[in-house]
Design a protein around this motif. Structure first.
Motif: not given
Length: 405
Positions: A113-122, A151-153
């Motif tokens: 969630w931190r690396e690819g979730g809503a809080g990221t630019e992607g 994808a990370i999950a």
């Protein structure tokens, strides 16, 4: 003023009248029949491929793997979110092996969630942190919404960590035959040593379609909803061309705008890859132009069926005197339209074949050339086993071989 005699005038008038009648009765010349064109358009040279605004691109025939056109197709590029096609391939492979299942509950970890979730630019899928969702839903969140978090999950569920999953990605890439790719993450965000090529990506698309058609089918879905969030597939060609059924978009600052597309018209399927384009619309426009060009000017032919004899060859010292040769899999070839009759097949076969010969043993090669260039080749294999003959048969054939040499 000189007056002509009436008789002379009458004779002249009659002569003119007769001449006029003669002219009137002479058929007017008919226009010449237009000459037929020297050749139909199908026999003309294939025009150049469309100009593409991208760093690297390729157009490949799906059935044969032949590259129909390309530029910098073997140059290393950042694959961006097209990486997720490799992730899909790994997940589908592990499912086929029975190691994971479509109904598995996949955790959206805090790391994912931190690396690819809503809080990221992607791009993200929207699955809630520290909650689970069925694997098949998580995969659709990755494929349709291009969710980095999904994808990370998935990587964590399949392999325990992104690093371990990266090792799986490289192992499967080697099995597919990707020679110029290296993967370190499942999502495609920029990272050192994370690269591929336009040609390798086309081969990856071919492998996903061929090996896992169900997983591939998710790429044609136009939108997907997670909780209150509905997101559309970023592949604009899904709305513009009904023959397009995939595959994947990608974008970040280092990669530019990328699109791997595939379309099927009739029995022919093509795969295009455009990397490093200038905008979301431009990658779609260029991909569409490549597909249209390929379908217009090329066609795919089945030359030989698997397991059917192409040639019979004499065998020495065998229980049988002949062996049938063919190809292990169907042999197809892509040609410019109208060029099929100009194909020239040839076979390279050893002059002398001696038993025993095993079924499936490679005996030689069949090649197909067009305009002096080899465009396809396959191994020739024995379609049946030929055991050694008896003592006297071997002795006699030994004598005959010596005599003929």
């Amino acid at each position: 003023m000189k007056v002509r005699p009436i008789a002379a005038v009458a004779i002249a008038a009659l002569a003119s009248s007769a001449l006029g009648i003669a002219f009137a009765q002479t058929p007017a010349p008919q226009p010449a029949t237009p000459a037929a064109p020297a050749a139909l358009s199908e026999s003309l040279p294939v025009p150049p491929a469309p100009a593409i605004q991208g760093k690297a691109w390729v157009l490949m025939d799906y059935a044969t793997g032949q590259v129909l056109a390309g530029s910098n197709q073997d140059e290393r590029v950042e694959p961006a979110s097209i990486t997720k096609v490799m992730t899909s391939y790994v997940v589908a492979s592990e499912m086929k092996a029975g190691k994971v299942h479509a109904t598995d509950q996949v955790m959206m970890s805090e790391h994912a969630w931190r690396e690819g979730g809503a809080g990221t630019e992607g791009s993200y899928s929207g699955f809630e942190v520290n909650k689970t969702a069925p694997l098949i839903d998580m995969e659709k969140g990755m494929v349709i919404q291009s969710g980095n978090d999904a994808a990370i999950a998935l990587a964590e569920h399949v392999a325990g960590s992104e690093d371990a999953f990266g090792a799986l990605m490289n192992a499967y890439a080697a099995r597919i035959g990707l020679k110029n790719s290296h993967w370190v993450n499942p999502h495609g965000l920029s990272a050192p040593d994370h690269y591929s090529t336009a040609h390798d990506l086309a081969l990856l698309g071919q492998a996903l379609i061929r090996d896992f058609p169900e997983a591939y089918s998710y790429n044609r879905i136009k939108e997907f909803t997670v909780g209150p969030i509905t997101q559309q597939n970023r592949n604009l060609l899904l709305w513009r061309d009904p023959s397009v059924d995939g595959i994947k978009t990608g974008h970040h600052s280092g990669a530019g705008y990328c699109l791997m597309a595939s379309a099927k018209r009739g029995d022919q399927r093509l795969i295009s890859v455009v990397m490093g384009s200038t905008s979301e619309n431009q990658r779609a426009v260029d991909s569409q132009a490549l597909l249209n060009w390929g379908f217009r000017f090329f066609e795919t032919h089945r030359l030989y069926d698997a397991g059917k004899a192409i040639s019979k060859q004499h065998v020495w010292k065998g229980a049988a005197d002949e062996v049938q040769l063919g190809v292990a899999g169907p042999m197809l070839v892509s040609t410019p339209r109208g060029k099929y009759a100009q194909l020239k097949p040839s076979m390279d076969i050893p002059k002398t074949l001696v038993a025993p010969i095993a079924k499936g043993q490679k005996i030689g090669t069949v090649k197909v050339t067009l305009d002096g260039k080899v465009i396809a080749q396959r191994p020739l294999v024995a379609l049946e086993a030929v055991e050694e003959g008896g003592f006297f048969k071997r002795l006699w054939d030994e004598l005959m071989m010596w005599w003929k040499s």
